[in-house]
Design an enzyme around this catalytic site. Structure first.
Site, short mmCIF file in Angstrom:
data_model
loop_
_atom_site.label_atom_id
_atom_site.label_comp_id
_atom_site.label_asym_id
_atom_site.label_seq_id
_atom_site.Cartn_x
_atom_site.Cartn_y
_atom_site.Cartn_z
N ARG A 258 0.86 -1.17 0.00
CA ARG A 258 0.00 0.00 0.00
C ARG A 258 0.90 1.23 0.00
O ARG A 258 1.99 1.24 0.59
CB ARG A 258 -0.90 0.02 1.24
CG ARG A 258 -2.08 -0.98 1.18
CD ARG A 258 -3.15 -0.51 0.23
NE ARG A 258 -4.35 -1.33 0.26
CZ ARG A 258 -4.53 -2.40 -0.51
NH1 ARG A 258 -3.59 -2.80 -1.34
NH2 ARG A 258 -5.68 -3.07 -0.46
N GLU B 33 -3.88 7.57 -4.49
CA GLU B 33 -4.22 7.05 -5.82
C GLU B 33 -5.55 7.64 -6.31
O GLU B 33 -6.44 7.88 -5.49
CB GLU B 33 -4.32 5.52 -5.76
CG GLU B 33 -3.00 4.85 -5.40
CD GLU B 33 -3.14 3.37 -5.13
OE1 GLU B 33 -4.22 2.81 -5.37
OE2 GLU B 33 -2.16 2.77 -4.67
N HIS C 179 -1.52 0.42 -9.64
CA HIS C 179 -2.15 -0.51 -8.68
C HIS C 179 -2.80 -1.67 -9.42
O HIS C 179 -4.01 -1.90 -9.35
CB HIS C 179 -3.18 0.22 -7.81
CG HIS C 179 -3.48 -0.53 -6.55
ND1 HIS C 179 -3.88 0.07 -5.39
CD2 HIS C 179 -3.45 -1.85 -6.28
CE1 HIS C 179 -4.09 -0.85 -4.45
NE2 HIS C 179 -3.83 -2.02 -4.96
C1 8YV Z 1 -6.93 -4.61 -5.94
C2 8YV Z 1 -5.55 -5.00 -3.84
O1 8YV Z 1 -6.46 -3.34 -6.11
O2 8YV Z 1 -6.21 -7.12 -3.10
C3 8YV Z 1 -5.86 -5.97 -2.77
O3 8YV Z 1 -5.70 -5.61 -1.59
O4 8YV Z 1 -5.03 -3.97 -3.59
C4 8YV Z 1 -5.83 -5.37 -5.27
O5 8YV Z 1 -5.99 -6.71 -5.39
C5 8YV Z 1 -8.26 -4.49 -5.29
O6 8YV Z 1 -8.37 -5.14 -4.11
C6 8YV Z 1 -9.33 -4.95 -6.27
O7 8YV Z 1 -10.61 -4.75 -5.70
#
Ligand code: 8YV
Length: 299
Positions: free
Chosen positions: A215, A244, A262
């Protein structure tokens, strides 16, 4: 979204776009479906008296106030496991891209610069020292890949993992001082906020690279920009950012970084698996069946 719309009455982000519709629907909303970056604060839950569960399509759920959910006895689920390979693949891809300057090499050929001579030599990845910050399932998948590159592997985590065959360091700074590539794959949230600060970056050093597939909050982004501009570290491969999709112009202007939007889990196959698991958790809840993947706090 399609399977959810088949099974439920779906209000698509009206809490952000249509106050009147949200005010009317809120008393009847029984579940929230979101992504890894979704914000589900206490204040939103306070507006949903009928809320029964929160399903996150993502392994990270740092935007969800889990404490508030637990106070309401509202379980939170996420989608661990199904995206390990993709995220690990991108971490390796970012390492290779930034060290071997692959994006720059592509432009070098496309813009005809090769006609003037070869590109400057780059940095070898195979056999280098890899430091993994966070040795969960994704961190272990990264280590598995790195072994194929004959990298020496070490890690830091909240606790040493007795079964892990890698050297453990008690802090990110200590690990960084012994790494050529420092890969961040910890959960986001308050517990890891700015875990990588100016001191960690200094320890990584002028030949070190930072890779972040965790993150944006895990890194002091201002300190990172400063370290990159001053050459305190060699470069960075970043898939996540502080705010973001806004990425500082200073970062976007740099030649010693590789930036991706991302997208670590963003393949057709993996996002389908994540969506299926997120929907399955909702269906399980409403069928009074055991949830498939509750977050650890809800176990
Ligand atoms: C996707 C993510 O951006 O799984 C996560 O924590 O950051 C990524 O897989 C997001 O979750 C898709 O909804």
């Amino acid at each position: 979204m399609a399977p959810l719309q088949l099974a439920y009455t779906v209000h698509d982000r009206i809490h952000e776009t249509d106050a009147a519709a949200f005010s009317q629907a809120a008393p009847r909303i029984r579940a929230i479906a979101g992504g890894g970056e979704s914000r589900v604060p206490r204040a939103l839950m306070d507006q949903l008296p009928a809320l029964e569960m929160i399903s996150v399509m993502g392994v990270g759920y740092d935007g969800v106030d889990v404490t508030a959910a637990l106070e309401r006895r509202v379980p939170v689920t996420h989608t661990p496991g199904v995206l390990n390979e993709d995220v690990a693949d991108l971490a390796i891809g970012l390492m290779l891209s930034v060290a071997r300057r692959i994006p720059q090499a592509d432009q070098y050929v496309r813009t005809g610069q090769w006609l003037n001579g070869p590109m400057p030599l780059a940095c070898k990845v195979s056999g280098a020292r890899l430091g993994i910050v966070g040795l969960g399932r994704i961190g272990q998948a990264i280590a598995d890949r790195a072994r194929a590159f004959n990298m020496s592997i070490a890690y830091t985590a909240r606790h040493q993992k007795p079964d892990a065959p890698y050297r453990y360091y008690a802090s990110a700074q200590a690990l960084a001082s012994e790494a050529d590539f420092l890969v961040l794959v910890t959960p986001g949230g308050a517990g890891t906020r700015e875990l990588v600060n100016a001191g960690v970056l200094k320890a990584l050093g002028p030949k070190g690279y930072l890779i972040n597939v965790a993150r944006g909050s895990v890194v002091d982004q201002s300190a990172l920009v400063d370290a990159l501009q001053k050459g305190l570290i060699a470069g960075a491969g970043l898939d996540v950012f502080e705010d973001e999709p806004n990425v500082p112009a200073a970062l976007r202007a740099m030649d010693n970084v590789v930036l991706t939007p991302h997208m670590a889990s963003a393949t057709l196959q993996t996002r389908q698996a994540m969506a299926d698991l997120a929907a399955a958790n909702l269906h399980a809840h409403f069928a009074s069946q055991p949830l498939l993947s509750p977050v650890p706090e809800c176990h």
